[in-house]
Design a protein around this motif. Sequence first.
Motif, short mmCIF file in Angstrom:
data_model
loop_
_atom_site.label_atom_id
_atom_site.label_comp_id
_atom_site.label_asym_id
_atom_site.label_seq_id
_atom_site.Cartn_x
_atom_site.Cartn_y
_atom_site.Cartn_z
N GLY A 181 0.62 -0.98 -0.43
CA GLY A 181 0.01 0.24 -0.06
C GLY A 181 0.47 1.05 -0.46
N PHE A 182 2.07 1.15 0.27
CA PHE A 182 2.44 1.95 0.28
C PHE A 182 4.08 1.94 -0.34
CE2 PHE A 182 0.13 2.44 3.53
CZ PHE A 182 -0.56 3.32 3.98
N ALA A 183 4.66 3.06 -1.01
CA ALA A 183 5.92 3.07 -1.59
C ALA A 183 6.32 3.72 -2.17
CB ALA A 183 5.61 1.59 -2.97
N ASP A 208 7.88 8.11 5.57
CA ASP A 208 8.86 7.21 7.11
C ASP A 208 8.03 6.93 7.93
OD1 ASP A 208 9.89 9.02 7.23
OD2 ASP A 208 11.79 9.50 7.44
N GLU A 209 6.65 8.40 8.10
CA GLU A 209 5.81 8.02 9.10
C GLU A 209 4.60 7.36 9.38
OE1 GLU A 209 6.87 12.93 10.46
OE2 GLU A 209 5.49 12.41 9.59
N VAL A 210 4.53 6.71 8.10
CA VAL A 210 3.61 5.53 7.86
C VAL A 210 3.17 5.39 8.56
CG1 VAL A 210 2.67 3.83 6.56
CG2 VAL A 210 3.54 5.49 4.87
N PRO A 211 3.82 4.42 10.01
CA PRO A 211 2.48 3.55 10.66
C PRO A 211 2.37 4.98 11.94
CG PRO A 211 4.74 2.85 10.42
CD PRO A 211 4.70 4.53 9.99
N ALA A 243 -8.47 11.30 12.81
CA ALA A 243 -8.73 11.69 11.58
C ALA A 243 -9.66 12.90 11.01
CB ALA A 243 -8.46 10.88 10.92
N LEU A 244 -9.77 13.59 11.18
CA LEU A 244 -11.25 14.78 10.75
C LEU A 244 -10.30 15.18 9.62
CD1 LEU A 244 -10.84 17.49 13.69
CD2 LEU A 244 -12.22 15.12 13.69
N GLY A 245 -11.38 14.35 8.32
CA GLY A 245 -11.39 14.34 7.05
C GLY A 245 -10.04 13.08 6.26
N LYS A 246 -8.82 13.65 5.90
CA LYS A 246 -8.37 12.77 4.82
C LYS A 246 -7.13 12.82 5.24
CE LYS A 246 -7.36 9.81 1.88
NZ LYS A 246 -7.89 8.66 1.30
N VAL A 247 -6.59 11.87 4.86
CA VAL A 247 -4.73 11.47 6.07
C VAL A 247 -4.01 11.57 5.14
CG1 VAL A 247 -3.24 10.74 7.12
CG2 VAL A 247 -5.05 11.05 8.23
N ILE A 248 -2.83 12.10 4.43
CA ILE A 248 -1.91 11.92 3.46
C ILE A 248 -1.22 11.43 4.11
CG2 ILE A 248 -1.48 13.35 1.24
CD1 ILE A 248 -4.09 13.30 1.15
N VAL A 249 0.02 10.62 3.07
CA VAL A 249 1.19 10.23 2.97
C VAL A 249 2.09 11.27 1.48
CG1 VAL A 249 2.99 8.73 2.75
CG2 VAL A 249 1.16 8.51 4.16
N THR A 250 3.18 11.96 2.17
CA THR A 250 4.05 12.43 1.21
C THR A 250 5.45 11.73 0.82
OG1 THR A 250 4.91 13.55 2.77
CG2 THR A 250 2.72 14.36 1.75
N VAL A 251 5.60 11.84 -0.06
CA VAL A 251 6.92 11.46 -0.64
C VAL A 251 7.74 12.27 -0.74
CG1 VAL A 251 8.68 9.97 -2.58
CG2 VAL A 251 5.81 9.15 -1.54
N VAL A 252 9.37 12.88 -0.27
CA VAL A 252 9.98 13.88 -0.75
C VAL A 252 10.63 12.79 -1.59
CG1 VAL A 252 11.83 15.51 0.67
CG2 VAL A 252 9.78 14.55 1.72
#
Length: 221
Positions: free
Chosen positions: A5-7, A198-201, A212-221
């Motif tokens: 799910g995360f890459a 790297d903060e996915v956990p 979470a109030l709404g959507k949580v987003i994982v960003t890739v730098v």
Amino acid sequence: MLKGGFAEYAIAPESVLAHKPAALTYAEASAIPQAGVIAWQGTQGAAAGKRVLINGAGGGSGSFAIQVAKRFGAEVTGVDNAGKLDFMRSVGADEVIDYRSQDFTRSGPYDLILDLVAHRSVFDYRRALAPGGRYRCVGGSVPALLRVLTIGAAAGRLTHRRLGVLAVKEGPTHFEPVADLCATGDLTIHIDRTFTLDEVPEALAHVGEGRALGKVIVTVV
């Protein structure tokens, strides 16, 4: 290339991609293909004079679903924990329910229920539906989903109600209408927090704990 799910990188056929609307950030656009589409398809049938209940309405899909159902003219009730009641009202819910203190299946009846966190008996959900009403679930425990799939249709048919699992249709044809409404400001994308890869956990814990109030987003730098 990681499978999961995360890459950092992903491969996808061109047919499932679309151009990002210029008015949206990458983080905003990333919320639409799943959360927005679930809300759009899950609230089909909402209309003026209809009562709609969304269980799990304080999260990513739920915050979209409240807005879409209101756009269709329905009266909307949002269900989530007490910490999200004000948020659901701010998004547009007419009524809100804290599931820890009130059993929403004994409220209603509702013409449409979109359940994002199914875990109850199909007979509980059937009780909450008005005659001719429809229950759709798209998330929750595996046993609950299996019960809806195996006995939901039969249990509902006997009382002129429809219970089933929402089969979400994917691809640009289905998410571009939502993206267009977001780009024009007719729908608002509510992003609670962003996390790095790297903060996915921590991101999963934040969602799993119901904060979470709404959507949580994982960003890739």
